[in-house]
Enzyme design. Structure first.
Site, PDB file in Angstrom:
ATOM      1  N   ARG A 106      42.309  53.862  57.042  1.00 55.01           N
ATOM      2  CA  ARG A 106      43.418  54.343  56.339  1.00 55.01           C
ATOM      3  C   ARG A 106      42.964  55.794  55.787  1.00 55.01           C
ATOM      4  NH1 ARG A 106      47.564  52.283  51.686  1.00 55.01           N
ATOM      5  NH2 ARG A 106      48.530  51.268  53.373  1.00 55.01           N
ATOM      6  N   HIS A 133      52.746  55.087  59.935  1.00 58.03           N
ATOM      7  CA  HIS A 133      52.219  53.742  59.275  1.00 58.03           C
ATOM      8  C   HIS A 133      52.532  52.501  60.215  1.00 58.03           C
ATOM      9  CE1 HIS A 133      50.749  51.090  56.457  1.00 58.03           C
ATOM     10  NE2 HIS A 133      51.761  51.092  55.391  1.00 58.03           N
ATOM     11  N   GLN A 136      52.858  48.700  59.403  1.00 56.10           N
ATOM     12  CA  GLN A 136      54.158  48.413  58.692  1.00 56.10           C
ATOM     13  C   GLN A 136      55.146  48.384  59.326  1.00 56.10           C
ATOM     14  OE1 GLN A 136      54.153  48.601  54.870  1.00 56.10           O
ATOM     15  NE2 GLN A 136      56.081  47.576  55.398  1.00 56.10           N
ATOM     16  N   ASP A 229      61.360  54.828  50.465  1.00 63.20           N
ATOM     17  CA  ASP A 229      59.947  54.785  50.219  1.00 63.20           C
ATOM     18  C   ASP A 229      59.671  55.628  49.142  1.00 63.20           C
ATOM     19  OD1 ASP A 229      57.018  54.809  50.294  1.00 63.20           O
ATOM     20  OD2 ASP A 229      56.986  56.171  52.002  1.00 63.20           O
ATOM     21  N   CYS A 270      58.618  49.574  51.944  1.00 66.93           N
ATOM     22  CA  CYS A 270      57.220  49.345  52.332  1.00 66.93           C
ATOM     23  C   CYS A 270      56.258  49.002  51.034  1.00 66.93           C
ATOM     24  CB  CYS A 270      56.485  50.574  53.060  1.00 66.93           C
ATOM     25  SG  CYS A 270      56.522  51.891  52.139  1.00 66.93           S
ATOM     26  N   ARG A 315      53.328  41.633  56.504  1.00 66.94           N
ATOM     27  CA  ARG A 315      52.229  42.540  56.635  1.00 66.94           C
ATOM     28  C   ARG A 315      50.954  41.677  57.202  1.00 66.94           C
ATOM     29  NH1 ARG A 315      51.714  47.458  54.767  1.00 66.94           N
ATOM     30  NH2 ARG A 315      50.295  47.570  56.375  1.00 66.94           N
TER      31      ARG A 315
HETATM   32  N1  NVA Z   1      54.690  57.199  51.920  1.00 71.43           N
HETATM   33  C1  NVA Z   1      53.816  56.265  51.346  1.00 71.43           C
HETATM   34  C2  NVA Z   1      53.646  54.937  51.954  1.00 71.43           C
HETATM   35  C3  NVA Z   1      52.953  53.948  51.103  1.00 71.43           C
HETATM   36  C4  NVA Z   1      52.586  52.586  51.920  1.00 71.43           C
HETATM   37  C5  NVA Z   1      52.366  56.980  51.075  1.00 71.43           C
HETATM   38  O1  NVA Z   1      51.838  57.516  52.274  1.00 71.43           O
HETATM   39  O2  NVA Z   1      51.819  57.160  49.950  1.00 71.43           O
HETATM   40  N1   CP Z   2      52.832  49.273  52.249  1.00 72.52           N
HETATM   41  C1   CP Z   2      51.720  49.501  52.071  1.00 72.52           C
HETATM   42  O1   CP Z   2      51.019  50.005  52.883  1.00 72.52           O
HETATM   43  O2   CP Z   2      51.142  49.149  50.929  1.00 72.52           O
HETATM   44  P1   CP Z   2      49.720  49.364  50.251  1.00 72.52           P
HETATM   45  O3   CP Z   2      49.425  50.837  50.052  1.00 72.52           O
HETATM   46  O4   CP Z   2      49.697  48.595  49.141  1.00 72.52           O
HETATM   47  O5   CP Z   2      48.666  49.040  51.444  1.00 72.52           O
END
Ligand code: NVA
Ligand code: CP
Length: 329
Positions: A106, A133, A136, A229, A270, A315
């Site tokens: 990540r 992602h 997800q 989101d 998400c 998930r």
């Molecule tokens: N768009 C958000 C998704 C988190 C799961 C981010 O990148 O922070």
């Molecule tokens: N939805 C998601 O990716 O959550 P986290 O950032 O908690 O992993």
């Protein structure tokens, strides 16, 4: 279906049949887990979990899923490794690839996870980049299918920042699986024209459609799924809040939006979500801009139509499917 040795970087790399296979496999794992049937045939294998951004769901899903499968895990936190600071991605990949059977990453740019995959020699899984992602998506599609019994022909409307990881990935998965995708947001937050064109090609084959609209009434009418989101994603600068709040407030998911979609519609997110003042950022934004919620109201978030916690649970089951299929069942 043989996905052994494959990376899982974006759903662009997967056919509709492969995506459905992973969702089916996740459903099977979920059923077995609920019945208390262990599938721990991966004993002796180990996975590395690299997180350059924070996480609750993704990290826990990888850890629980790996442990359920009998595997060991090593978590590399945002500040706890040499990655990118003292050691290049290519070198890191070649080190970890010799110790682990799979690597989750990540972080920021998609090119980083692509480079990791190029050098690792073991499957690499994208646990979120700025652009995509993909894990997800499997959870979201499993949740939609569990609820409606099918996917093809459904209508999903995404509200908010549709040019980042979530908007991009939802448009891809919908286009691949024959789901009508609408990005309902301000023009400057539409997904890029390049990605729209690519998805229009997938849509031709699947029977999906792609709509971009600024009109909330039209964009959410009769939607089966209303999705949103956060308005500011991890890694974006604090200064963008003001502009985002201004541009995206008309695209907040409210009770009126859900009513316009209709009684059968479900709400997905998400997570994490800013729907009340019970978070540090939520309180801070309230102090600065006097708003009690952001992308979704607390009323919708807590309503019967909201399946966000079922989605979060999924998930884990879907990430289990990705690891099992690519390490080799
Ligand atoms: N768009 C958000 C998704 C988190 C799961 C981010 O990148 O922070
Ligand atoms: N939805 C998601 O990716 O959550 P986290 O950032 O908690 O992993």
């Amino acid at each position: 279906m043989d996905l052994k040795g494959r990376n899982f970087l974006t759903l662009k790399d997967f056919t509709p049949d492969e995506i459905i296979y992973l969702i089916d496999l996740a459903e099977d794992f979920k059923k077995k887990k609920k019945k208390g049937i262990a599938v721990d045939t991966f004993r002796g294998k180990n996975v590395a979990l690299i997180f350059e951004k924070t996480s609750t769901r993704t990290r826990c899903s990888f850890e629980v899923a790996a442990h359920d499968l009998g595997m060991g895990t090593t978590y590399l936190e945002p500040t706890g490794s040499q990655i990118g600071k003292k050691e290049s991605i290519a070198d890191t990949a070649r080190v970890l690839g010799r110790m682990f059977d799979g690597i989750e990453y990540r972080g920021y740019g998609q090119e980083i996870v692509e480079e990791l995959a190029q050098y690792a020699g073991v499957p690499v899984w994208n646990g979120l980049t700025n652009e995509y992602h993909p894990t997800q998506m499997l959870a979201d599609m499993l949740t939609v299918r569990e609820h409606f019994g099918d996917l093809t022909g459904r209508k999903l409307t995404y509200m908010g920042d549709a040019r980042y990881n979530m908007g991009n990935s939802l448009m891809i998965v919908c286009a691949k699986l024959g789901i009508h995708f609408t990005a309902c947001t301000a023009k400057e937050y539409f997904p890029s024209q390049d990605l729209v064109s690519e998805c229009e090609e997938y849509a031709k084959a699947s029977g999906a459609s792609i709509t971009l609209t600024e009109d909330v009434k039209e964009g959410t009418k009769n939607a089966d799924v209303i999705y949103t989101d956060v308005w500011v994603s991890m890694g974006e600068p604090d200064e963008v809040w003001e502009q985002r709040i201004k541009a995206l407030t008309p695209y907040k998911v409210t009770a009126d939006v859900m009513k316009n979609a209709g009684d059968k519609a479900i709400f997905l997110h998400c997570l994490p979500a800013f729907h009340d003042l019970n978070t540090k950022i939520g309180k801070d934004i309230y102090d600065r801009f006097s708003i009690k919620d952001m992308e979704v109201t607390d009323e919708v978030f807590e309503s019967e139509q909201s399946l966000v916690f079922e989605e979060a649970e999924n998930r884990m089951h879907t990430i289990k499917a990705v690891m099992a299929a690519t390490i080799g069942i």
